[in-house]
Write a protein that holds these residues in place. Sequence first.
Motif, PDB file in Angstrom:
ATOM      1  N   LEU A  49       0.822  -1.208   0.000  1.00  0.00           N
ATOM      2  CA  LEU A  49       0.000   0.000   0.000  1.00  0.00           C
ATOM      3  C   LEU A  49       0.855   1.257   0.000  1.00  0.00           C
ATOM      4  O   LEU A  49       1.857   1.353   0.721  1.00  0.00           O
TER       5      LEU A  49
ATOM      6  N   PHE B 143      -8.802   8.992   5.589  1.00  0.00           N
ATOM      7  CA  PHE B 143      -7.606   8.160   5.638  1.00  0.00           C
ATOM      8  C   PHE B 143      -7.546   7.399   6.967  1.00  0.00           C
ATOM      9  O   PHE B 143      -7.208   6.206   7.000  1.00  0.00           O
TER      10      PHE B 143
ATOM     11  N   PHE C 191      -9.788   4.397   6.896  1.00  0.00           N
ATOM     12  CA  PHE C 191      -9.200   3.267   6.174  1.00  0.00           C
ATOM     13  C   PHE C 191      -8.205   2.522   7.063  1.00  0.00           C
ATOM     14  O   PHE C 191      -8.229   1.293   7.157  1.00  0.00           O
TER      15      PHE C 191
ATOM     16  N   PHE D  62      -2.018  -1.084  -3.921  1.00  0.00           N
ATOM     17  CA  PHE D  62      -2.750   0.104  -4.355  1.00  0.00           C
ATOM     18  C   PHE D  62      -2.037   1.365  -3.879  1.00  0.00           C
ATOM     19  O   PHE D  62      -1.432   1.381  -2.800  1.00  0.00           O
ATOM     20  N   ASN D  63      -2.136   2.424  -4.673  1.00  0.00           N
ATOM     21  CA  ASN D  63      -1.774   3.772  -4.251  1.00  0.00           C
ATOM     22  C   ASN D  63      -3.057   4.503  -3.885  1.00  0.00           C
ATOM     23  O   ASN D  63      -3.893   4.772  -4.770  1.00  0.00           O
ATOM     24  N   ILE D  64      -3.226   4.817  -2.630  1.00  0.00           N
ATOM     25  CA  ILE D  64      -4.452   5.445  -2.154  1.00  0.00           C
ATOM     26  C   ILE D  64      -4.271   6.956  -2.084  1.00  0.00           C
ATOM     27  O   ILE D  64      -3.379   7.454  -1.385  1.00  0.00           O
ATOM     28  N   HIS D  65      -5.099   7.688  -2.808  1.00  0.00           N
ATOM     29  CA  HIS D  65      -5.045   9.144  -2.779  1.00  0.00           C
ATOM     30  C   HIS D  65      -5.654   9.645  -1.469  1.00  0.00           C
ATOM     31  O   HIS D  65      -6.806   9.348  -1.163  1.00  0.00           O
TER      32      HIS D  65
ATOM     33  N   ASN E  63      -9.167   6.055  -5.346  1.00  0.00           N
ATOM     34  CA  ASN E  63      -9.797   6.851  -4.303  1.00  0.00           C
ATOM     35  C   ASN E  63     -10.653   5.916  -3.448  1.00  0.00           C
ATOM     36  O   ASN E  63     -11.378   5.078  -3.981  1.00  0.00           O
ATOM     37  N   VAL E  64     -10.554   6.061  -2.140  1.00  0.00           N
ATOM     38  CA  VAL E  64     -11.294   5.213  -1.212  1.00  0.00           C
ATOM     39  C   VAL E  64     -12.209   6.093  -0.369  1.00  0.00           C
ATOM     40  O   VAL E  64     -11.772   7.132   0.143  1.00  0.00           O
TER      41      VAL E  64
ATOM     42  N   ALA F 271       0.503   5.734  -0.027  1.00  0.00           N
ATOM     43  CA  ALA F 271      -0.347   6.900   0.201  1.00  0.00           C
ATOM     44  C   ALA F 271       0.133   8.037  -0.690  1.00  0.00           C
ATOM     45  O   ALA F 271       1.309   8.416  -0.632  1.00  0.00           O
TER      46      ALA F 271
END
Length: 450
Positions: free
Chosen positions: A9, A400, A403, A390-393, A274-275, A11
Amino acid sequence: MTSTRHLKLGAVLTGVGGPGAHGVWKSPEVPTDASIDIAWYIEQAQAAERGKFDHVFIVDSQFITADSPPHYLNRLEPLTLLSALAVATTRIGLIGTLSTSYDEPFSVARRFASLDLISGGRAGWNVVTSGDEGTAGNYGRSAHYDYTTRYARALEHVRVVQALWDSYEDDAFPADVETGVFLDPDKLHRLEHVGEHFSVTGPLNLSRSKQGQPVIFQAGDSEQGRDLGGAIGEGIFTHQTSIPSGKAFRDDLRARAAAHGRDPETVLVFPGINVVIGDSDEDARRIERAFHEEDKDFEKSLKQFGRPFGWHDFTRYDLDAPFPELGDLGDRSFKTNADTVKRVAHEQGLTLRQTVELFSAPKPGVFVGSAETVARTFADWFLQGAVDGFNIHVRTPSQFARFVDEVLPILRERGLFREDYEADTLRGNLGLPVPENRHAVARNRRTVAV
């Protein structure tokens, strides 16, 4: 639901809002100077490290217009920023973007090697060729490099940088006070590279870190981009919208790596996503709609729509007329994106307004729902071979945090994410091998031959 592999992961920190999220700065959670506030970056990086993320990722470009996304208008230079994060964190990887089109190999090698040593082996380089063709004017060029030249330069550039990182063998500094020997000169190597695009003498005046060399990341969806990724990328950043497309992309990159004589298991694919987390799936969709309202601005979208086309001014056209004929516009900019827009607009007979809305209007996301729903979606993508991570924006700190606090425990319970860091280097946590020093390898071969 278990796996012997673990999700990786990252960020992505874009402060007051990057492309497609130009309303982030309006949030009461985000300081209006977040993109230049080192305290804000440190807070986000430390939150990611508490969650045991593999890395933080700093995107960059070197050309703006007044219509660029808010984060692009006023942001810190990546390597300077990451050096500050290096002393405020201990385990998380630090990935920054530098261009092979407008940065010289020696400078890139030295800056990333410095970050790698400052951080104790946690540096990563996101290799880009610069899509904004206006960048040329900031570096004294009358025109941006054409697409083929950009990628040819990129491959040679990376090879030169990697060779410079091997200037010193790992035991080049005995630093023996009794004998007065600080350096073993036989283990310092000049480069003497003369190629099509670069001429670099070397050596680099920095030793290797404990991870050997910074990790190479790359993003590009064109044929040239994918082939560059297959040749040099250890981490591949991409944008995929479904499990089938993600699996096809990952399979393709791994096959290209194998064709270049590389171990495909050492190529990790990270879609950017995007989460949105809610108390329920319905609540998450409500939060998502509120974000979309913040970002909703057709006039802004129309102006930013020109970026893949070299910031072409689309406001000059009739919005309700057929999408204009643009010829080869975009070929020296973000060519893949520009070609896709032109193709779809003409195949579907869209007007300019419809095209802008199709490509720019916010759409319901894939990774939106309750913590359980999002965890299940992550697991599905991972276990079906669509991703390595994943790269989470990071949009808001509260999302955040949800998550980290709600989704990650579920993934850990299912054996899909680490309980703690496995190593103190970026390579170690990604499960990537430490590259052997090429000169030490050659020396050992000569010894064996004798």
